[in-house]
Write an enzyme that holds these catalytic residues in place. Structure first.
Site, short mmCIF file in Angstrom:
data_model
loop_
_atom_site.label_atom_id
_atom_site.label_comp_id
_atom_site.label_asym_id
_atom_site.label_seq_id
_atom_site.Cartn_x
_atom_site.Cartn_y
_atom_site.Cartn_z
N ASP A 80 0.81 -1.22 0.00
CA ASP A 80 0.00 0.00 0.00
C ASP A 80 0.84 1.27 0.00
O ASP A 80 2.00 1.29 0.40
CB ASP A 80 -0.96 0.00 1.20
CG ASP A 80 -0.25 -0.17 2.53
OD1 ASP A 80 0.74 -0.93 2.60
OD2 ASP A 80 -0.68 0.45 3.52
N GLU A 137 -0.18 -2.01 5.28
CA GLU A 137 0.88 -1.89 6.29
C GLU A 137 0.82 -0.54 6.97
O GLU A 137 1.17 -0.41 8.14
CB GLU A 137 2.26 -2.10 5.65
CG GLU A 137 3.41 -2.22 6.64
CD GLU A 137 3.95 -0.90 7.14
OE1 GLU A 137 4.41 -0.83 8.30
OE2 GLU A 137 3.91 0.09 6.38
N GLU A 138 0.37 0.47 6.22
CA GLU A 138 0.39 1.85 6.73
C GLU A 138 -0.80 2.12 7.66
O GLU A 138 -1.69 2.92 7.36
CB GLU A 138 0.40 2.84 5.57
CG GLU A 138 1.61 2.75 4.66
CD GLU A 138 2.90 3.20 5.31
OE1 GLU A 138 2.86 3.65 6.47
OE2 GLU A 138 3.95 3.11 4.66
N HIS A 359 7.91 8.78 4.07
CA HIS A 359 6.69 9.54 4.31
C HIS A 359 6.87 11.02 3.98
O HIS A 359 6.13 11.87 4.50
CB HIS A 359 6.20 9.37 5.76
CG HIS A 359 5.75 7.98 6.09
ND1 HIS A 359 4.71 7.70 6.94
CD2 HIS A 359 6.20 6.77 5.67
CE1 HIS A 359 4.54 6.39 7.04
NE2 HIS A 359 5.43 5.81 6.26
#
Length: 387
Positions: A80, A137-138, A359
């Site tokens: 993702d 995962e995020e 990020h």
């Protein structure tokens, strides 16, 4: 042993996969096109079994070795992206405004696909390799969803390994450690309930802002006075909201933040102390405090023997001086921890060079890292499944 010749040959093709995935990011469990892309590639490689929909939208491919039955080793990639507006200016910039692969999961997928292609071509091992492509995962606990959907038992996985790129670690380098390598990332919120009124008459109010300020200050004592200084903990207040006017004391104040720990005992202490501090200070000031503490993924703990295997394989590829076997742990979280709680294994960092941080809207995965990642996956599978 240096980078595999076949991995170097695959780098250009895998870079194209990576850039295609980068252009078409999807979030959390909504990775249907990504999963279809992955499944299509695995099918074209001749992977023996391809199962979709594990953990809602995860994909698992099974590759059998040519030397008979045996153990199964799992290799995991996340899929993702993040809800970030990209600012890289690259030709493969995201085509989905407000979404981008700002953590390198596009590169992770490309490396594991490259390894799957090579392993399906050569099959130079005994037993089976499970290539695991995980959604969410995020922050969505996709690893837990796959585990709860029978990942380990259905595919008879004996060991499981993960890898994440890391900006700041030189290209062509690996870093790992035994024990806790990534933190448990929890979050908390506190609602301080007082009694509002005119700011010119504070004696007629119970001021939640001044009470909240005391709470924020005392939360810092959890790290400095309530836990062993050898055991890492971060308690960060990241939000303090109250009021809407310069002359009105509000009824409530909201405090929120995060706790990062590398030890489950310290995690328990932090949760209990946040509640005690908030409620105690509120009560002492004739107010109330409502505390909500949310536990997310556990500490990512590398198993000792499997970490040694990972170190040896990384050194075979890039040499001793380019492998840090005792890297400082990261206080960021990683839900691969759920898989490591089910089976022995290890999580390793792969150098992304001097790129923008994870990020960050300016981040991009370094395609030059692909050959190192493919080589690591292939050698790990072959050596752990040697006949």
């Amino acid at each position: 042993m240096p980078v595999l010749n076949r991995a170097a040959e695959l780098q250009a093709e895998a870079s194209e996969w990576r850039r295609s995935l980068h252009e078409n990011p999807e979030l959390l469990y909504d990775v249907h096109e990504t999963a279809a892309f992955i499944a299509g590639k695995l099918e074209s490689f001749g992977v023996d079994e391809i199962v979709t929909g594990i953990g809602r939208t995860g994909v698992v491919g099974i590759i059998h070795g040519r030397h008979g039955q045996g153990r199964t080793v799992g290799l995991r990639s996340d899929m993702d992206a993040l809800p970030i507006m990209e600012e890289t200016g690259k030709p493969w910039t995201s085509k989905a405004p407000g979404k981008m692969h700002a953590c390198g999961h596009d590169g992770h997928m490309a490396m594991l696909l490259g390894a799957a292609k090579h392993l399906a071509e050569t099959r130079n091992f005994t037993g089976s390799v499970a290539v695991i492509f995980q959604p969410a995962e995020e922050g969505g606990a996709g690893a837990l969803a796959m585990v709860e959907d029978g990942l380990m038992t259905r595919f008879k996985i004996d060991e499981v390994y993960g890898m994440h790129n890391m900006p700041g670690i030189p290209l062509g380098s690996f870093a790992i450690r035994k024990g806790g390598i990534m933190a448990a990332p929890d979050k908390f919120s506190i609602i301080v309930k007082g009694r509002g009124g005119h700011a010119a008459q504070p004696h007629r109010t119970t001021d939640p802002i001044s009470i909240g300020a005391q709470i924020v200050t005392n939360l810092q004592l959890i790290a400095s006075r309530n836990t062993d200084p050898i055991r890492s903990i971060v308690v960060s207040v990241t939000r303090f909201q109250a009021g809407s006017s310069h002359n009105i004391i509000p009824n409530e104040a909201v405090i929120a933040g995060t706790v990062r720990t590398l030890d489950e005992g310290v995690r328990d202490v932090a949760q209990e102390r946040i509640k005690q501090i908030a409620e105690g200070i509120a009560t002492a000031n004739d107010a109330e405090a409502e505390v909500v503490y949310e536990r997310h993924c556990p500490v990512t703990v590398n198993h000792a023997a499997e970490t040694e295997h990972a170190i040896r394989i990384a050194r075979d590829i890039v040499g001793d001086k380019n492998v840090d076997p005792d890297v400082d742990p990261s206080m960021a979280g990683e839900d691969f921890s759920y898989m490591l709680n089910e089976r022995p294994g290890a999580f390793i960092f792969l150098g992304n060079g001097e790129s923008a941080g994870l990020h960050n809207p300016g981040y991009d995965f370094n395609d030059e890292a692909i050959a190192y990642g493919v080589s690591y996956w292939v050698k790990l599978a072959e050596q752990r499944l040697a006949g």
